[in-house]
Design an enzyme around this catalytic site. Structure first.
Site, PDB file in Angstrom:
ATOM      1  N   GLY A 242      21.075  11.260  -0.119  1.00  0.00           N
ATOM      2  CA  GLY A 242      21.570  12.330   0.745  1.00  0.00           C
ATOM      3  C   GLY A 242      22.248  13.398  -0.326  1.00  0.00           C
ATOM      4  O   GLY A 242      21.510  13.846  -1.237  1.00  0.00           O
TER       5      GLY A 242
ATOM      6  N   VAL B 155      24.002  13.596  -2.752  1.00  0.00           N
ATOM      7  CA  VAL B 155      24.121  13.540  -4.279  1.00  0.00           C
ATOM      8  C   VAL B 155      22.899  12.702  -4.576  1.00  0.00           C
ATOM      9  O   VAL B 155      22.397  13.027  -5.849  1.00  0.00           O
ATOM     10  CB  VAL B 155      25.452  12.385  -4.543  1.00  0.00           C
ATOM     11  CG1 VAL B 155      25.415  12.103  -6.135  1.00  0.00           C
ATOM     12  CG2 VAL B 155      26.741  12.955  -3.953  1.00  0.00           C
TER      13      VAL B 155
ATOM     14  N   GLY C 170      20.309   5.676  -1.223  1.00  0.00           N
ATOM     15  CA  GLY C 170      20.861   6.704  -0.786  1.00  0.00           C
ATOM     16  C   GLY C 170      20.264   8.030  -1.275  1.00  0.00           C
ATOM     17  O   GLY C 170      20.412   8.309  -2.421  1.00  0.00           O
TER      18      GLY C 170
ATOM     19  N   LYS D 229      43.304  12.017   1.321  1.00  0.00           N
ATOM     20  CA  LYS D 229      41.668  11.965   2.038  1.00  0.00           C
ATOM     21  C   LYS D 229      42.202  11.956   3.492  1.00  0.00           C
ATOM     22  O   LYS D 229      43.236  11.648   4.075  1.00  0.00           O
ATOM     23  CB  LYS D 229      41.067  10.555   1.729  1.00  0.00           C
ATOM     24  CG  LYS D 229      39.584  10.644   2.083  1.00  0.00           C
ATOM     25  CD  LYS D 229      38.913  11.059   0.628  1.00  0.00           C
ATOM     26  CE  LYS D 229      37.346  10.993   0.882  1.00  0.00           C
ATOM     27  NZ  LYS D 229      36.758  11.426  -0.256  1.00  0.00           N
TER      28      LYS D 229
END
Ligand code: NAI
Ligand code: PHE
Length: 357
Positions: A187, A189, A185, A82
């Site tokens: 966003g 996804v 959330g 990452k």
């Protein structure tokens, strides 16, 4: 006495940390390579402001570890990595683009050791910019630039498959019609997940503190929204964290009034003890990397293995269903948490994969 940064670097069980200070923007670039046992390390690029360099390094380390397990359970030939771009707040657009190009050059320098794609704070358009200097190690560019675009919808397909498995366990049937689902959330996804849930006639609500995201989801789908602070307290069948990490912790878990947690956010548990807290409350937890592997699968499958869009969706749903079923079976049979069961499944695949490599 060792500094906190030294402690983090020395105490990590991953393979390598590449740390670079970007003088023109005063940003830090952290590339964490957790494991290359199954192949070159893959993982998204997260761009945000952090309170300290240590916080950025720790985030990169934890996220990279999650990618190792995510690729292992997805049966894809990649290791876990990452990157975190820890930027000062208020970075101007032109500075941001030049930082992305210098970051791309670093990826190219690594020669394939680390391959990236989008994550929180970066988009397919950003991947186009990174690829100017970082190709061919950049996934998730826009379709106009030869990539497969936003991975959010593919991730949502996997989360939905995970919700069906959880509902089967809890209620004897996987149908989501009428099931009360709270999505945290809306966003990349969360919004496509809301669309899928509405199609399934689930009884959905959501929370998002960003007015644009909230208004878009509400205007398009007509679903009610909640004050983000109250999302944890809603009585529901499934709570779906699709925003930040560490949202399941000693403060929020006692507040939950759901039967299951199934969501896309990486590193949802603040600590390992939180898996036990959920188990003690009788809440069925679908481990994050088991159900959020759809984005990774779609990016690699579509861009390197020739999968069509429908084929990718079918493989994602089948993979999540099979792995989560196995995880729930082990947890039920042995009385361990679903997190411990998932770890065991992933470790077994890592052993097998490394042996055959
Ligand atoms: P995003 O940045 O597009 O969306 C996150 C949304 O959460 C934003 O609209 C934001 O306003 C909202 N949010 C922030 N704080 C919140 C709060 N306290 N309550 C409710 N909403 C809040 O990010 P994306 O891509 O949708 O990712 C969501 C999570 O899923 C992240 O943890 C990411 O690492 C993870 N993930 C994403 C994948 C992808 O393909 N995009 C794949 C696998 C994991
Ligand atoms: N950032 C996403 C994830 O955590 C998607 C991604 C996967 C990006 C793999 C790059 C590589 O799964």
């Amino acid at each position: 006495m060792a500094s906190r940064l030294e402690d983090l670097l020395q105490g990590w069980d991953g393979e390598e940390i590449i740390l670079r200070h970007d003088l023109p923007t005063n940003a830090w670039i952290v590339v964490a390579i957790h494991s290359t046992r199954l192949g070159p390390a893959g993982g998204g690029t997260r761009m945000k402001s952090y309170p300290s360099l240590e916080a950025a390094v720790e985030d990169a380390q934890r996220l990279a570890e999650g990618m190792t397990y995510k690729f292992a359970v997805s049966d894809l030939p990649r290791g876990g990595g990452k990157a975190v771009l820890a930027v000062p707040s208020g970075l101007r657009d032109a500075d941001r683009a030049s930082l992305l190009r210098r970051y791309g050059a670093l990826i190219a320098q690594l020669g394939g050791l680390y391959q990236t794609g989008p994550d929180v704070g970066t988009t397919a358009d950003d991947m186009d910019v990174i690829a100017e200097t970082g190709a061919p190690y950049v996934f998730g560019r826009t379709p106009a630039h030869g990539g497969s675009g936003d991975s959010g919808p593919a991730t949502a397909v996997g989360v939905l498959a995970g919700m069906r498995v959880a509902c089967e366990r809890l209620f004897g049937a996987g149908a989501l019609a009428g099931r009360r689902v709270v999505v945290q959330g809306a966003g990349s996804v969360g919004l496509p997940l809301l669309r899928l849930l509405v199609e399934e006639n689930a009884d959905v609500t959501f929370a998002d503190p960003t007015p644009r995201a909230r208004d878009q989801a509400h205007a398009e789908l007509g679903v009610p929204y909640l004050d983000p602070e109250t999302a944890y307290d809603q009585e529901c069948d499934v709570f779906a964290p699709c925003a930040l990490g560490a949202v399941l912790n000693e403060r929020t878990i006692p507040r939950l009034r759901c039967r299951a947690v199934v969501g896309s956010a990486n590193n949802q548990l603040a600590t390992e003890d939180d898996a036990i807290r959920l188990q003690e409350r009788g809440i069925l937890y679908a481990p994050d990397y088991v159900v959020n592997c759809g984005g990774a699968m779609a990016l690699l499958g579509r861009e390197t293995l020739g999968w069509s869009h429908p084929e990718a969706d079918a493989r994602i749903a089948a993979t999540v269903r099979a792995t989560l079923t196995q995880v729930f079976d082990i947890a039920a049979a042995e009385g361990v948490t679903t997190v411990a069961a998932a770890r065991r499944v992933a470790e077994a695949r890592l052993e097998r994969g490394a042996a055959s490599a």
